[in-house]
Write a protein that holds these residues in place. Structure first.
Motif, short mmCIF file in Angstrom:
data_model
loop_
_atom_site.label_atom_id
_atom_site.label_comp_id
_atom_site.label_asym_id
_atom_site.label_seq_id
_atom_site.Cartn_x
_atom_site.Cartn_y
_atom_site.Cartn_z
N THR A 31 0.85 -1.18 0.00
CA THR A 31 0.00 0.00 0.00
C THR A 31 0.88 1.23 0.00
OG1 THR A 31 -1.98 1.01 1.00
CG2 THR A 31 -0.25 0.27 2.52
N GLU A 32 0.25 2.41 -0.05
CA GLU A 32 0.97 3.67 -0.09
C GLU A 32 0.40 4.64 0.93
OE1 GLU A 32 1.10 7.90 -1.12
OE2 GLU A 32 -0.61 6.61 -1.62
N HIS A 51 -2.75 -8.74 3.22
CA HIS A 51 -3.01 -7.70 2.22
C HIS A 51 -3.51 -6.44 2.92
CE1 HIS A 51 -3.10 -11.28 -0.44
NE2 HIS A 51 -2.56 -10.44 -1.29
N ASP A 75 -4.02 -2.08 3.45
CA ASP A 75 -4.52 -0.92 2.72
C ASP A 75 -4.35 0.30 3.62
OD1 ASP A 75 -5.57 0.54 0.65
OD2 ASP A 75 -7.58 -0.32 0.75
N ILE A 87 -2.79 2.98 8.34
CA ILE A 87 -2.61 1.71 7.62
C ILE A 87 -3.47 0.66 8.31
CG2 ILE A 87 -0.99 -0.03 6.80
CD1 ILE A 87 1.22 2.01 7.05
N GLN A 145 -11.16 -5.24 -2.65
CA GLN A 145 -11.03 -3.82 -2.92
C GLN A 145 -12.41 -3.21 -3.09
OE1 GLN A 145 -8.03 -2.57 -5.72
NE2 GLN A 145 -8.89 -0.52 -5.92
N TYR A 158 -6.21 -5.64 -7.59
CA TYR A 158 -6.13 -4.18 -7.61
C TYR A 158 -7.01 -3.69 -8.75
CZ TYR A 158 -4.49 0.60 -7.79
OH TYR A 158 -4.44 1.97 -7.78
N ILE A 192 -0.03 -2.37 -6.89
CA ILE A 192 -0.63 -1.06 -6.72
C ILE A 192 -0.13 -0.16 -7.82
CG2 ILE A 192 1.19 -0.14 -5.21
CD1 ILE A 192 -0.99 1.25 -3.58
#
Length: 277
Positions: free
Chosen positions: A43-44, A80, A82, A88, A166, A208, A248
């Motif tokens: 993730t970012e 996984h 997000d 986070i 997602q 994704y 991602i």
């Protein structure tokens, strides 16, 4: 006459723009070796990549060269992950909960329910979704209430170990790992569509969804499949991909993590080369 001239000019300009549209495809750009990391989720947050390193029970923040900058330790097989703008969300497969890391502190996401090995989590605005692996279901919160949908099976709307999820504007997308397919639902948990079931996948582990495409990691076949949102296969990625688990897109770069060899492969969009056809 003046109005006619303007209309013709607009039509010509529009036609020129259409002719200039060039089909593109994803092509390998770089590969970074991640030393001592076996990544499962990506993730970012604040422009930085975070990876879940399930084998070492931690999350790591890496720089552009794959060097670890920060670590969140004392987790129990994070999967996984997000993120929203400040936090986070971390599904802990071994602890049967979802942790939230915010301002340097870990807290449990409150659930009036019991998880059994959560494998994936998704956040979208105020909404939350969890892939509840051994319970073969998805938990979804619309910002106020939680619902649960799914059970073990192979029919539409049923799961065989969902591993990732997602949320988009109107839909919930699920990596139905060992049914080797993607399933899509509305936000009331009603089945909408299925894709990938004809691609002979072997463990569809990570998903994704971008504005136009749906990406799925085909773990055992060492590839990433890319579909349009109608379920048509657009492209298959294989270069520098071995046991992929998640991906991602950030600033038009597709990042794919490879569990087996601990590598981060990045792809960018390039015009399709038809010179060999």
């Amino acid at each position: 006459m003046k109005d006619l001239y303007i209309l013709v000019t607009v039509v010509v300009l529009f036609s020129s723009c259409k002719q200039e549209e060039v089909p593109k495809e994803w092509k390998l750009a770089t590969v970074i070796q991640l030393e001592g990391i076996n990544p499962i989720g990506i993730t970012e947050l604040d422009g930085k990549l975070w990876l879940s390193d399930g084998d070492h029970n931690r999350l790591v923040q890496i720089d552009e060269n794959g060097v670890i900058e920060k670590t969140i330790d004392s987790l129990d097989r994070p999967m996984h992950i997000d993120a929203d703008k400040v936090s986070i969300f971390i599904p802990q497969y071994g602890k049967d909960n979802v942790a939230v890391f915010k301002n340097g502190t870990l807290e449990d996401l409150f659930l009036n329910d019991s998880l059994d090995a959560p494998a994936g989590v998704a956040v979208y605005k105020s909404e939350r979704a969890i892939a509840d692996f051994y319970n073969n279901r998805i938990l979804f919160n619309n910002g106020k209430d939680w619902i649960s949908f799914g059970e073990e099976g192979k029919k539409q709307g049923e799961f065989y170990y969902p591993t990732d999820v997602q949320i988009t504007d109107s839909l919930i997308w699920v990596a139905d790992a060992y049914n080797n397919r993607i399933q899509v639902f509305d936000k009331q948990g009603n089945f909408v569509q299925m894709m990938g079931q004809n691609q002979k996948m072997n463990a569809a582990t990570g998903i994704y969804v971008s504005d136009n495409e749906v990406f799925i990691t085909d773990f055992e076949n060492d590839r990433v499949l890319i579909f349009d949102k109608d379920g048509n296969l657009r492209q298959t990625l294989r270069d520098e991909i071995e046991k992929p688990t998640d991906m991602i897109i950030i600033q038009e770069t597709l990042y794919i993590i490879n569990y087996r060899n601990g590598k981060l492969s990045s792809y960018i969009l390039n015009p399709i080369d038809n010179s060999m056809s």
